[in-house]
Every structure is written in structure tokens, then in C-alpha cells.
Design a protein around this motif. Structure first.
Motif, PDB file in Angstrom:
ATOM      1  N   SER A   1     -22.417 -28.199  36.950  1.00 37.99           N
ATOM      2  CA  SER A   1     -22.557 -27.063  37.868  1.00 37.99           C
ATOM      3  C   SER A   1     -23.662 -26.128  37.386  1.00 37.99           C
ATOM      4  O   SER A   1     -24.587 -25.835  38.136  1.00 37.99           O
ATOM      5  CB  SER A   1     -21.248 -26.301  37.993  1.00 37.99           C
ATOM      6  OG  SER A   1     -21.419 -25.157  38.799  1.00 37.99           O
ATOM      7  N   ASN A   2     -23.548 -25.639  36.170  1.00 42.07           N
ATOM      8  CA  ASN A   2     -24.591 -24.776  35.621  1.00 42.07           C
ATOM      9  C   ASN A   2     -24.528 -24.758  34.110  1.00 42.07           C
ATOM     10  O   ASN A   2     -23.537 -25.184  33.512  1.00 42.07           O
ATOM     11  CB  ASN A   2     -24.502 -23.347  36.183  1.00 42.07           C
ATOM     12  CG  ASN A   2     -23.193 -22.669  35.814  1.00 42.07           C
ATOM     13  OD1 ASN A   2     -22.962 -22.340  34.671  1.00 42.07           O
ATOM     14  ND2 ASN A   2     -22.346 -22.466  36.803  1.00 42.07           N
ATOM     15  N   ARG A  27     -25.461 -22.168  30.782  1.00 42.39           N
ATOM     16  CA  ARG A  27     -25.795 -20.796  30.379  1.00 42.39           C
ATOM     17  C   ARG A  27     -26.090 -20.742  28.888  1.00 42.39           C
ATOM     18  O   ARG A  27     -25.498 -21.483  28.120  1.00 42.39           O
ATOM     19  CB  ARG A  27     -24.611 -19.863  30.621  1.00 42.39           C
ATOM     20  CG  ARG A  27     -24.044 -19.873  31.999  1.00 42.39           C
ATOM     21  CD  ARG A  27     -22.659 -19.257  32.001  1.00 42.39           C
ATOM     22  NE  ARG A  27     -22.002 -19.448  33.278  1.00 42.39           N
ATOM     23  CZ  ARG A  27     -21.799 -18.473  34.147  1.00 42.39           C
ATOM     24  NH1 ARG A  27     -22.202 -17.249  33.871  1.00 42.39           N
ATOM     25  NH2 ARG A  27     -21.195 -18.722  35.278  1.00 42.39           N
ATOM     26  N   ILE A  67     -28.994 -18.363  33.127  1.00 39.46           N
ATOM     27  CA  ILE A  67     -28.107 -19.290  33.841  1.00 39.46           C
ATOM     28  C   ILE A  67     -28.997 -20.245  34.617  1.00 39.46           C
ATOM     29  O   ILE A  67     -29.916 -19.803  35.315  1.00 39.46           O
ATOM     30  CB  ILE A  67     -27.199 -18.568  34.850  1.00 39.46           C
ATOM     31  CG1 ILE A  67     -26.386 -17.475  34.192  1.00 39.46           C
ATOM     32  CG2 ILE A  67     -26.269 -19.563  35.528  1.00 39.46           C
ATOM     33  CD1 ILE A  67     -25.601 -16.642  35.197  1.00 39.46           C
ATOM     34  N   PHE A  74     -17.312 -27.971  37.958  1.00 41.11           N
ATOM     35  CA  PHE A  74     -16.885 -27.148  39.080  1.00 41.11           C
ATOM     36  C   PHE A  74     -15.555 -26.454  38.832  1.00 41.11           C
ATOM     37  O   PHE A  74     -15.255 -25.472  39.465  1.00 41.11           O
ATOM     38  CB  PHE A  74     -16.874 -27.986  40.359  1.00 41.11           C
ATOM     39  CG  PHE A  74     -18.260 -28.442  40.723  1.00 41.11           C
ATOM     40  CD1 PHE A  74     -18.632 -29.766  40.596  1.00 41.11           C
ATOM     41  CD2 PHE A  74     -19.205 -27.520  41.149  1.00 41.11           C
ATOM     42  CE1 PHE A  74     -19.927 -30.164  40.894  1.00 41.11           C
ATOM     43  CE2 PHE A  74     -20.496 -27.913  41.451  1.00 41.11           C
ATOM     44  CZ  PHE A  74     -20.866 -29.238  41.320  1.00 41.11           C
ATOM     45  N   MET A 104     -15.156 -25.430  31.996  1.00 44.27           N
ATOM     46  CA  MET A 104     -16.232 -24.780  31.269  1.00 44.27           C
ATOM     47  C   MET A 104     -16.148 -25.243  29.820  1.00 44.27           C
ATOM     48  O   MET A 104     -15.077 -25.172  29.217  1.00 44.27           O
ATOM     49  CB  MET A 104     -16.049 -23.264  31.364  1.00 44.27           C
ATOM     50  CG  MET A 104     -17.123 -22.432  30.772  1.00 44.27           C
ATOM     51  SD  MET A 104     -16.740 -20.686  30.989  1.00 44.27           S
ATOM     52  CE  MET A 104     -17.135 -20.482  32.708  1.00 44.27           C
TER      53      MET A 104
END
Lengths: 110, 113
Positions: free
Chosen positions: A31-32, A34, A49, A95, A98
Motif C-alpha cells: 500500500s505505502n 514511510r 510517504i 491494506f 503495517m
């Protein structure tokens, strides 16, 4: 095995020098990603991000890159300052999940 | 704008007790996430709340719970404390989603004796 691996574990550089921190991940789906900076005894501060479609993002002297194909990211610090001494943590989100890297401890010496 | 505030900053409890930690997000932020940080495990995600609903949950036992109020303030509760619960508990707020920029509070340092 941690799904987010950071290297090196620790790094010592002289003030004014550049350095690059690495983050490799296996988290999927992606998803991402950071990057955070955490000073001792304080909460993390967000640096960048990046989502799947972004391959570079800058925040002042910090530049993060992302290669989603090889699942690698790097954080480049330019012209280091004493205040850059901190832990740098890579966080990769799926999604509904983490995953955190263990961090790289950077020490900048005068 | 005031930053994320967490209370108390330090807490000492004994095994078996329960504890409640509080987090006030930045004004206007509706998403609040909680994290546990220990030297051995690093940072781990506990849960995320948005509009008083838990949106995501990490892999922690049911002794860890939380809630969010209508003003976006959040609390987390740990029941039947264990020695391994000693950690820095961090709260982070963001505008809408955990995918927005998160702003962390200073944390609550919990020591379980």
C-alpha cells in the motif's frame, strides 16, 4: 523473519557527509512505504510517504526512493547535521497491516 | 496548532493490574492509531480508530483494547498486565486515514513490576 529489513543497523558519519539507509521488504500486497525519524525519548516524526506509483520523494535534505519491483527503498541524507543523529525507521503498509523495520541508528559526529 | 498529547507520560504498575492511557489528537484529525515500542520488538501496530470505530487491529491479545470518543480523543486499555507489557506506547493522529501523514505524540512509558 521480519518482513521489513533495514540496513545497516547502525552508522556513524562525520558532519557534512552524505549517507544512504536501506530498507528491503516482502510485505504484500503493498500500500505505502514511510520513513520516520525518531530522536531518543521522543515519538517518531514522518519524513516521507510513498505509494506504489511514486519512486522518489524529497523532504528537505532527505530523499527517499522506492523500487516496487525489487521491493527496496532507500533514504538518502545530504549534508548531514548533528541533529540528524536519530533512529530511522522504515514502515511498509499493506491494506490492513503495517510492518516496521528495526531501524537504523545514525550518529553524526562533528 | 497543538500537537498530539498523551497522558500520563510515565506510569508504573504491577503485574495483574490494568491501565488506561489517553491520547488527544491534533485538532481536526479523526484517525488515531496506537503503537507499542520495545527494545526487543521495535515498533508494533496495535490498532487504529476512525470515527469511534476500530478500523484496523494488529496482532495483540485481547487484553489490549481501545476506544475513540466523538471528539476523536482515544484511550487504550491493557488488562491483567504482564511484565512484557513494559514499553513505550505511542499514539499517532492523522486527518482521515492512517495513510495520511501521521503525527506522533511523545508516548507513555509504562513499566510493569
Amino acid at each position: 523473519k521480519n518482513q521489513v529489513e533495514q540496513s545497516p543497523q547502525s552508522l556513524i558519519i562525520l558532519e557534512g557527509k552524505n549517507c544512504t539507509l536501506q530498507c528491503n521488504y516482502t510485505v504484500s500486497p503493498f500500500s505505502n512505504l514511510r520513513w520516520y525519524k525518531q530522536d531518543t525519548g521522543r515519538g517518531p516524526v514522518s519524513l516521507t510517504i510513498m505509494t506504489f506509483s511514486e519512486n522518489t520523494k524529497s523532504n528537505g535534505r532527505y530523499t527517499a526512493t522506492l523500487d516496487a519491483d525489487t521491493k527496496q527503498s532507500s533514504l538518502h541524507i545530504t549534508a548531514s547535521q548533528l541533529s540528524d543523529s536519530a533512529s530511522y525507521i522504515c514502515v511498509v503498509s499493506s491494506f490492513n497491516d503495517m510492518r516496521f523495520g528495526a531501524g537504523t541508528r545514525l550518529t553524526v559526529k562533528p | 496548532k497543538a500537537g498530539v498529547t498523551q497522558t500520563p507520560r510515565y506510569l508504573i504498575k504491577t503485574r495483574g493490574q490494568q491501565v488506561t492511557l489517553s491520547c488527544s489528537p491534533i485538532s481536526g484529525h479523526r484517525s488515531v492509531s496506537w503503537y507499542q515500542q520495545t527494545p526487543g520488538q521495535g515498533l508494533q501496530f496495535l490498532f487504529e480508530y476512525f470515527s469511534e470505530t476500530q478500523r484496523n487491529k494488529g496482532n495483540f491479545p485481547g487484553r489490549f483494547s481501545g476506544r475513540q470518543f466523538s471528539n476523536s480523543r482515544s484511550e487504550m486499555n491493557v488488562s491483567t498486565l504482564e511484565l512484557g507489557d513494559s514499553a513505550l506506547y505511542l499514539c499517532a493522529s492523522s486527518l482521515v486515514s492512517g495513510e495520511d501523514t501521521q503525527y506522533f505524540g511523545p508516548g507513555t512509558r509504562l513499566t510493569v513490576l
